[in-house]
Design an enzyme around this catalytic site. Structure first.
Site, PDB file in Angstrom:
ATOM      1  N   ASN A 169       0.794  -1.239   0.000  1.00 22.24           N
ATOM      2  CA  ASN A 169       0.000   0.000   0.000  1.00 22.24           C
ATOM      3  C   ASN A 169       0.826   1.288   0.000  1.00 22.24           C
ATOM      4  O   ASN A 169       0.349   2.321  -0.455  1.00 22.24           O
ATOM      5  CB  ASN A 169      -1.052  -0.013   1.121  1.00 22.24           C
ATOM      6  CG  ASN A 169      -0.448  -0.145   2.497  1.00 22.24           C
ATOM      7  OD1 ASN A 169       0.722  -0.499   2.635  1.00 22.24           O
ATOM      8  ND2 ASN A 169      -1.232   0.117   3.510  1.00 22.24           N
ATOM      9  N   GLY A 245       3.637  -5.210   6.984  1.00 21.85           N
ATOM     10  CA  GLY A 245       2.698  -6.012   6.207  1.00 21.85           C
ATOM     11  C   GLY A 245       1.674  -6.644   7.126  1.00 21.85           C
ATOM     12  O   GLY A 245       1.410  -6.134   8.214  1.00 21.85           O
ATOM     13  N   GLY A 246       1.127  -7.763   6.698  1.00 24.82           N
ATOM     14  CA  GLY A 246       0.085  -8.425   7.475  1.00 24.82           C
ATOM     15  C   GLY A 246       0.635  -9.531   8.360  1.00 24.82           C
ATOM     16  O   GLY A 246       1.778  -9.454   8.850  1.00 24.82           O
ATOM     17  N   GLU A 264       5.795  -3.974  11.690  1.00 24.74           N
ATOM     18  CA  GLU A 264       4.621  -3.098  11.677  1.00 24.74           C
ATOM     19  C   GLU A 264       3.542  -3.851  10.928  1.00 24.74           C
ATOM     20  O   GLU A 264       3.600  -3.984   9.710  1.00 24.74           O
ATOM     21  CB  GLU A 264       4.954  -1.765  10.990  1.00 24.74           C
ATOM     22  CG  GLU A 264       5.975  -0.937  11.746  1.00 24.74           C
ATOM     23  CD  GLU A 264       5.478  -0.385  13.072  1.00 24.74           C
ATOM     24  OE1 GLU A 264       4.256  -0.396  13.319  1.00 24.74           O
ATOM     25  OE2 GLU A 264       6.323   0.029  13.889  1.00 24.74           O
ATOM     26  N   CYS A 298      -3.060   0.795   6.878  1.00 26.38           N
ATOM     27  CA  CYS A 298      -2.974   0.084   8.162  1.00 26.38           C
ATOM     28  C   CYS A 298      -3.722   0.853   9.224  1.00 26.38           C
ATOM     29  O   CYS A 298      -4.346   0.276  10.105  1.00 26.38           O
ATOM     30  CB  CYS A 298      -1.517  -0.106   8.555  1.00 26.38           C
ATOM     31  SG  CYS A 298      -0.566   1.404   8.598  1.00 26.38           S
ATOM     32  N   THR A 299      -3.678   2.186   9.159  1.00 22.31           N
ATOM     33  CA  THR A 299      -4.310   3.003  10.191  1.00 22.31           C
ATOM     34  C   THR A 299      -5.694   3.501   9.769  1.00 22.31           C
ATOM     35  O   THR A 299      -6.178   4.493  10.314  1.00 22.31           O
ATOM     36  CB  THR A 299      -3.430   4.221  10.544  1.00 22.31           C
ATOM     37  OG1 THR A 299      -3.133   4.906   9.333  1.00 22.31           O
ATOM     38  CG2 THR A 299      -2.155   3.833  11.253  1.00 22.31           C
TER      39      THR A 299
END
Ligand code: NAP
Length: 496
Positions: A169, A245-246, A264, A298-299
């Site tokens: 992203n 990432g995830g 993160e 992510c946020t």
């Protein structure tokens, strides 16, 4: 244009090369990885599928280059980073174009990502010069039983080879947020870009190449994470992994050796809305926080927890704004653009269908064409629905109505994630109490969660990560402390 002008040397036919030993190279594997444009769903670019042998060579070169780089004066490292930042900003247009084609980032946001990245690199160079030029001086007589016979000098030294793995992203910004701190601290850097976003990342790396960094100091190996990921993350030459990432990050953490990790990972950022909140402000932040880049942040606000007494009013205000969001191609800078892949769109659809089956209220009709999903607000979501807990990474936002603030805090803390959260109220005392009670790395008061500005500390608790980012914390994380102790033959007291 991508792969043109100053970027011509990074392209071979229709396949982009990888970067090793200061040169752009074709992989001996003879294989390439297609990058599918999320909008057209056709292959738009191709990158090299690097082999394990090529990774080994990159690591060897990175180790050798790091030894020399660590001896390069700090001011000179900073000078090169400033140069790279300037080149990056100057060539923002072709890099932004790649972001539009690879990850369907709205054109305007794509340009912003590149500029922000240049700023981050410059800030990092400045911060590094300041904080790495300082150490600590300790004397022994402050600890019981000791006289003043020992002086301890501590300084921060590089870790060695840093492996950087960013997500799709923000493939440029989240790559430089690892590259710049690693380099200013005297490390070498191996980048494995996300497959979607790899071409933008290769262009960015070329800007560092043009700035004149030494050969082998920076490398960029491409290929599917599922194929070369384990080989990279478990490579014995790697001294630090910085990953964004995830859930992949959780498995990397279990497999990695005894090296510092910066992880993160995902989030399920809650937005707690109290009865006294300014509902216009909340609605504006829910739109920005929940739907920017189609929720693929992510946020992003990923669940709204609103007091029942103001829920109707808030939902109406948000609905009125959702209708105004533009939906379409990233080239036209639409607010909502196709999500990154078909599998991602299918996953989002699965969450939506589960909510439908279990009785959520659809504030808009569910609509999807290919990877394009229209923005959707789901009201009256209950904890038995998957969308209450899972990260859709798409333009779908659940609203859970709560009877008390405690209920909201409980839902937030029951999540496996703990990235960010936010609370809306005019009462700062209540806001502080709620912020302290929320088990997340950051709590925003009266604004949607956000990663920036990039020098703010940024961290996730629980499954959302390990360690803290932000320029200063990343530089510190990519160093280790070294002490030298001077032992005196007799106690020495100044002026005594
Ligand atoms: P992802 O699937 O975990 O991929 C992240 C990176 O890992 C990609 O470069 C991927 O490469 C690589 N990878 C895949 N398998 C690997 C393996 N076995 N070993 C090493 N690397 C491997 O995440 P994503 O879909 O790109 O990004 C979305 C996720 O990132 C969301 O969960 C989001 O919340 C999170 N995110 C977190 C932050 C934060 O700062 N907390 C910021 C942004 C995004 P390939 O592309 O080649 O598979």
């Amino acid at each position: 244009m991508a792969g043109n002008g100053i970027f011509a040397e990074i392209l071979d036919g229709d396949v982009f090369k990888y970067y090793a030993d200061g040169e752009w190279k074709k992989s001996n594997s003879g294989k390439s990885v297609p990058i599918v444009n999320p909008t057209t769903r056709r292959t738009h670019y191709k990158v090299q599928a690097c082999s394990q042998e090529e990774v080994n060579k990159v690591m060897e070169a990175a180790k050798a280059a790091q030894k020399l780089w660590a001896k390069t004066p700090l001011w000179k490292r900073a000078e090169l980073l400033h140069k790279a930042a300037a080149i990056l900003k100057e060539h923002k247009a072709p890099i932004a174009e790649c972001l539009v084609k690879e990850i369907a980032k709205p054109a305007k946001d794509a340009v912003t990502e590149v500029i922000r990245s240049g700023d981050l690199v410059s800030y990092c160079a400045e911060e590094g010069v300041r904080i790495l030029g300082e150490g600590k001086f300790l004397v022994s007589d402050s600890f019981p039983g000791n006289e003043r016979t020992k002086y301890c000098l501590t300084s921060k030294i590089p870790l060695g080879v840093v492996l950087a793995i960013p997500p799709f992203n923000y493939p440029v910004n989240l790559a430089v947020s690892k590259i710049a701190p690693a380099l200013i601290a005297g490390n070498s850097l191996v980048l494995k870009p996300p497959t979607q976003g790899a071409v933008a990342a290769l262009h960015m790396v070329h800007c560092f190449h043009l700035a004149g960094f030494p050969k082998g100091l920076i490398s960029c190996v491409t290929g599917k994470g599922s194929e070369i990921g384990d080989f990279l993350t478990m490579h014995p030459a790697v001294n630090c992994i910085s990953f964004t990432g995830g859930d992949t990050g959780i498995s990397i953490s279990k497999k990695a050796g005894m090296i510092p990790l910066q992880m993160e990972l995902g989030g399920k950022d809650a937005c707690i809305v109290l009865e006294d909140a300014d509902l216009d402000l909340v609605a504006a932040n829910i739109i920005k926080g929940g739907f920017s880049y189609s929720g693929q942040r992510c946020t992003a606000v990923k669940v709204v927890l609103v007091m029942e007494s103001v829920a109707d009013s808030l939902v109406e205000k948000v609905k009125a704004k959702v209708v105004k969001l533009t939906v379409g191609p990233p080239e036209e800078s639409c607010d909502i653009t196709p999500v990154v892949s078909e599998s991602s769109a299918n996953f989002i659809e699965g969450l939506v269908m589960d909510a439908k089956q279990k009785g959520a209220t659809f504030c808009q009709e569910y609509r999807r064409e290919g990877n394009l999903i229209w923005p959707l607000l789901l009201d009256n979501v209950r904890p038995d629905m998957r969308i209450a807990w899972e990260e859709p990474f798409g333009p779908v936002l659940p609203v859970i109505r709560i009877g008390s603030v405690e209920e909201g805090i409980h839902h937030c803390n029951a999540s496996n994630f703990g990235l960010q959260g936010c609370v809306f109220t005019k009462d700062i005392n209540k806001a502080m109490l709620i912020s302290d009670a929320m088990e997340t790395g950051t709590v925003q008061i009266n604004s949607a969660p956000a990663r920036g500005p990039d020098h703010f500390p940024f961290q996730g608790f629980k499954d959302s990560g390990i360690g803290s980012q932000g320029v200063t914390n990343s530089i510190n994380m990519m160093t280790k402390v070294k002490s030298t102790v001077i032992n005196l033959p007799s106690p020495s007291y100044t002026m005594g």
